[in-house]
Design a protein around this motif. Structure first.
Motif, mmCIF file in Angstrom:
data_model
loop_
_atom_site.group_PDB
_atom_site.id
_atom_site.type_symbol
_atom_site.label_atom_id
_atom_site.label_comp_id
_atom_site.label_asym_id
_atom_site.label_seq_id
_atom_site.Cartn_x
_atom_site.Cartn_y
_atom_site.Cartn_z
ATOM 1 N N VAL A 191 45.856 65.675 57.824
ATOM 2 C CA VAL A 191 45.086 66.100 58.997
ATOM 3 C C VAL A 191 43.710 65.444 58.939
ATOM 4 O O VAL A 191 42.964 65.627 57.967
ATOM 5 C CB VAL A 191 44.960 67.630 59.075
ATOM 6 C CG1 VAL A 191 44.083 68.042 60.252
ATOM 7 C CG2 VAL A 191 46.348 68.259 59.203
ATOM 8 N N VAL A 192 43.393 64.691 59.984
ATOM 9 C CA VAL A 192 42.159 63.912 60.024
ATOM 10 C C VAL A 192 41.297 64.377 61.201
ATOM 11 O O VAL A 192 41.750 64.411 62.344
ATOM 12 C CB VAL A 192 42.460 62.401 60.193
ATOM 13 C CG1 VAL A 192 41.182 61.590 60.091
ATOM 14 C CG2 VAL A 192 43.488 61.949 59.168
ATOM 15 N N ALA A 193 40.067 64.751 60.916
ATOM 16 C CA ALA A 193 39.094 65.091 61.958
ATOM 17 C C ALA A 193 38.141 63.921 62.115
ATOM 18 O O ALA A 193 37.602 63.418 61.124
ATOM 19 C CB ALA A 193 38.327 66.354 61.581
ATOM 20 N N VAL A 194 37.945 63.484 63.359
ATOM 21 C CA VAL A 194 37.001 62.399 63.615
ATOM 22 C C VAL A 194 36.056 62.798 64.740
ATOM 23 O O VAL A 194 36.342 63.702 65.519
ATOM 24 C CB VAL A 194 37.723 61.073 63.979
ATOM 25 C CG1 VAL A 194 38.705 60.658 62.901
ATOM 26 C CG2 VAL A 194 38.443 61.196 65.310
ATOM 27 N N GLY A 195 34.912 62.125 64.825
ATOM 28 C CA GLY A 195 34.062 62.265 65.988
ATOM 29 C C GLY A 195 32.863 63.175 65.844
ATOM 30 O O GLY A 195 32.380 63.465 64.742
ATOM 31 N N CYS A 196 32.405 63.674 66.988
ATOM 32 C CA CYS A 196 31.095 64.322 67.091
ATOM 33 C C CYS A 196 30.986 65.622 66.297
ATOM 34 O O CYS A 196 29.946 65.902 65.692
ATOM 35 C CB CYS A 196 30.763 64.571 68.560
ATOM 36 S SG CYS A 196 30.453 63.049 69.494
ATOM 37 N N TYR A 197 32.021 66.449 66.317
ATOM 38 C CA TYR A 197 31.953 67.707 65.571
ATOM 39 C C TYR A 197 31.863 67.433 64.077
ATOM 40 O O TYR A 197 31.149 68.124 63.344
ATOM 41 C CB TYR A 197 33.168 68.578 65.901
ATOM 42 C CG TYR A 197 33.146 69.963 65.284
ATOM 43 C CD1 TYR A 197 31.969 70.696 65.216
ATOM 44 C CD2 TYR A 197 34.308 70.531 64.773
ATOM 45 C CE1 TYR A 197 31.947 71.966 64.653
ATOM 46 C CE2 TYR A 197 34.302 71.804 64.204
ATOM 47 C CZ TYR A 197 33.119 72.513 64.144
ATOM 48 O OH TYR A 197 33.102 73.770 63.583
ATOM 49 N N VAL A 198 32.561 66.415 63.624
ATOM 50 C CA VAL A 198 32.472 66.025 62.218
ATOM 51 C C VAL A 198 31.053 65.567 61.893
ATOM 52 O O VAL A 198 30.473 65.949 60.873
ATOM 53 C CB VAL A 198 33.480 64.904 61.893
ATOM 54 C CG1 VAL A 198 33.336 64.460 60.437
ATOM 55 C CG2 VAL A 198 34.900 65.364 62.176
ATOM 56 N N GLN A 199 30.493 64.749 62.778
ATOM 57 C CA GLN A 199 29.145 64.222 62.556
ATOM 58 C C GLN A 199 28.130 65.349 62.455
ATOM 59 O O GLN A 199 27.193 65.294 61.660
ATOM 60 C CB GLN A 199 28.761 63.268 63.696
ATOM 61 C CG GLN A 199 27.498 62.466 63.442
ATOM 62 C CD GLN A 199 27.667 61.384 62.394
ATOM 63 O OE1 GLN A 199 28.704 60.746 62.308
ATOM 64 N NE2 GLN A 199 26.627 61.157 61.592
ATOM 65 N N ALA A 200 28.338 66.401 63.269
ATOM 66 C CA ALA A 200 27.373 67.497 63.320
ATOM 67 C C ALA A 200 27.600 68.548 62.245
ATOM 68 O O ALA A 200 26.642 69.185 61.790
ATOM 69 C CB ALA A 200 27.430 68.166 64.696
ATOM 70 N N ALA A 201 28.864 68.741 61.842
ATOM 71 C CA ALA A 201 29.147 69.909 61.002
ATOM 72 C C ALA A 201 30.290 69.662 60.023
ATOM 73 O O ALA A 201 31.183 70.495 59.877
ATOM 74 C CB ALA A 201 29.466 71.110 61.890
ATOM 75 N N ALA A 202 30.273 68.550 59.318
ATOM 76 C CA ALA A 202 31.344 68.250 58.362
ATOM 77 C C ALA A 202 31.456 69.330 57.292
ATOM 78 O O ALA A 202 32.556 69.681 56.849
ATOM 79 C CB ALA A 202 31.106 66.887 57.713
#
Length: 435
Positions: free
Chosen positions: A72-83
């Motif tokens: 499962v891979v999370a990418v993008g803005c939410y990751v950038q803000a709250a990894a």
């Protein structure tokens, strides 16, 4: 191996997901629906509101539930803000922020091979270069989105995006034109320019701006329709309009972000215009184009917005008259100036104000569309069946949805531009008769 994607948020995210899909296909992965069992699930996240955060978390959880053995891979803005928050919840194996999406296959394969970190989030506050991801193929049959810009330097007091997308970067003109020529060969006729802050294209470069891109695209043989994404009002100048009005492919559809119809609220939002200057920009467009569709975004319930402020917004919205309004309830985003204010608005008040704006928006939309009943409308056919049995559907250059009676021939005319006489209203557009 099978890889599945899910996209949340804006057209830029959709464009980037398509680019990532193409990269995986090039490496012989099978791209499947997100509802199917896959070996790899990639969620392109959004963080523009609290609801976007919630939906991002839900889709990441859903991926792990569908196949507990999948990557499962999370990418993008939410990751950038709250990894860190995503990591604390568990269930996500790999995270990639707002950059390096064009390296997604290598990052995934390194992870599967036990190499490299599980979190790839870089400091984007210092700017950088535009990352090409133009292998994208639009899922739509007739309309293609072209990302030409990334990042934002505006720092509106309510917005987290400058912190998740970084500073303004612009795409090289050659890459834009090459992508359009490739899509023309595949049969696309309409192109939508998109970006995080589209009007800032070319910022820092005295030789290139958004209107230069528009003129170059308009000159490419085969481009029939050119549409713009969201624009800031201050982009609209006499010089811009003079050059834009000369373009044969430009659609008379301008999405001018307003956010509030009250000067006091606009100032608190750090929006760099007044309601009077906004009205002036709208008048300039209406003088240069025949009944252009002016659409906008409105945020209700911004901290400190009084009933008087809101009534002022309603009055100004009605005076301007919009073809469509996208209504948003203010969402508190940690790290922004507005989130620190003590005068937050109650949720029930936000809901009531949202409903009031939506009711006004519906009336204005109907009034605008009514002016085209009885007229000949040129429609780019996109859907052979539409939502209504016996009808095909498409959009006019001003983005009015138009339905017209069609049988099996509807399958043969997708991608064609036809003339339709407007005859009445459908639930989500106009009905018409094919001429």
């Amino acid at each position: 191996m099978k890889v599945a994607f899910h996209t949340l948020g804006c057209k830029v995210n959709q464009y980037e997901t398509q680019g990532m899909e193409a990269l995986f296909r090039e490496k012989n992965y099978e791209v499947v629906s997100f509802s199917e069992k896959a070996d790899i699930y990639i969620v392109n996240t959004c963080t523009v509101t609290n609801m976007a955060d919630k939906k991002s978390r839900q889709m990441l959880s859903k991926a792990k539930q569908m196949n507990s053995d999948a990557l499962v891979v999370a990418v993008g803005c939410y990751v950038q803000a709250a990894a860190d928050k995503i990591e604390d919840r568990g269930g996500v194996d790999l995270m990639v922020g707002s950059t390096r999406k064009n390296e997604i296959v290598d990052i995934v394969e390194d992870h599967l091979a036990g190499k490299g970190p599980s979190i790839h989030v870089e400091d984007i506050s210092k700017g950088g270069i535009f990352e090409e991801l133009w292998q994208a193929q639009s899922h739509e049959k007739t309309r293609a989105y072209i990302k030409i810009q990334d990042g934002c330097d505006q720092f509106c007091s309510y917005c987290i995006i400058p912190y998740t997308r970084g500073r303004v970067r612009s795409r090289d003109m050659k890459g834009i034109i090459d992508e359009i020529r490739g899509l023309l060969e595949e049969g696309y006729k309409e192109f939508v320019l998109t970006g995080i802050h589209l009007g800032s294209y070319g910022k820092g470069d005295d030789e290139t701006s958004l209107i230069d891109v528009m003129e170059r695209i308009d000159a490419v043989e085969g481009v029939e329709l050119l549409r713009l994404g969201s624009l800031e009002p201050n982009l609209i100048t006499d010089a811009f309009i003079k050059r834009a009005a000369a373009l044969t492919s430009l659609c008379p559809h301008f999405h001018l972000s307003l956010q509030s119809g009250c000067d006091r609220t606009l100032k608190a939002m750090n929006r760099k215009y007044t309601i009077d200057s906004y009205k002036e920009k709208v008048s300039m467009l209406r003088n240069a184009f025949d009944r252009p569709a002016i659409t906008t975004d409105i945020i209700v319930g911004f901290p400190g917005e009084t009933e008087q402020d809101f009534e002022e917004t309603l009055e100004n919205l009605e005076e301007i008259g919009f073809a469509m309004i996208h209504v948003f309830k203010y969402s508190k985003r940690d790290g922004t100036v507005a989130a620190q204010r003590k005068d937050q608005i109650d949720g029930s008040v936000k809901q009531a104000r949202s409903e009031a704006v939506q009711q006004l928006a519906d009336r204005m939309k109907a009034a605008y569309e009514k002016t085209f009943i009885g007229e000949t409308i040129k429609v780019l056919v996109e859907d052979p069946s539409g939502k209504h049995p016996g009808y095909a559907a498409g959009h006019a250059p001003n983005y009015i949805k138009v339905y017209f009676e069609a049988d099996a021939e509807g399958l043969d005319i997708v991608g064609s531009r036809i003339e339709v006489k407007g005859t009445g209203f459908m639930k989500d557009g106009l009905s018409g008769v094919k001429l």
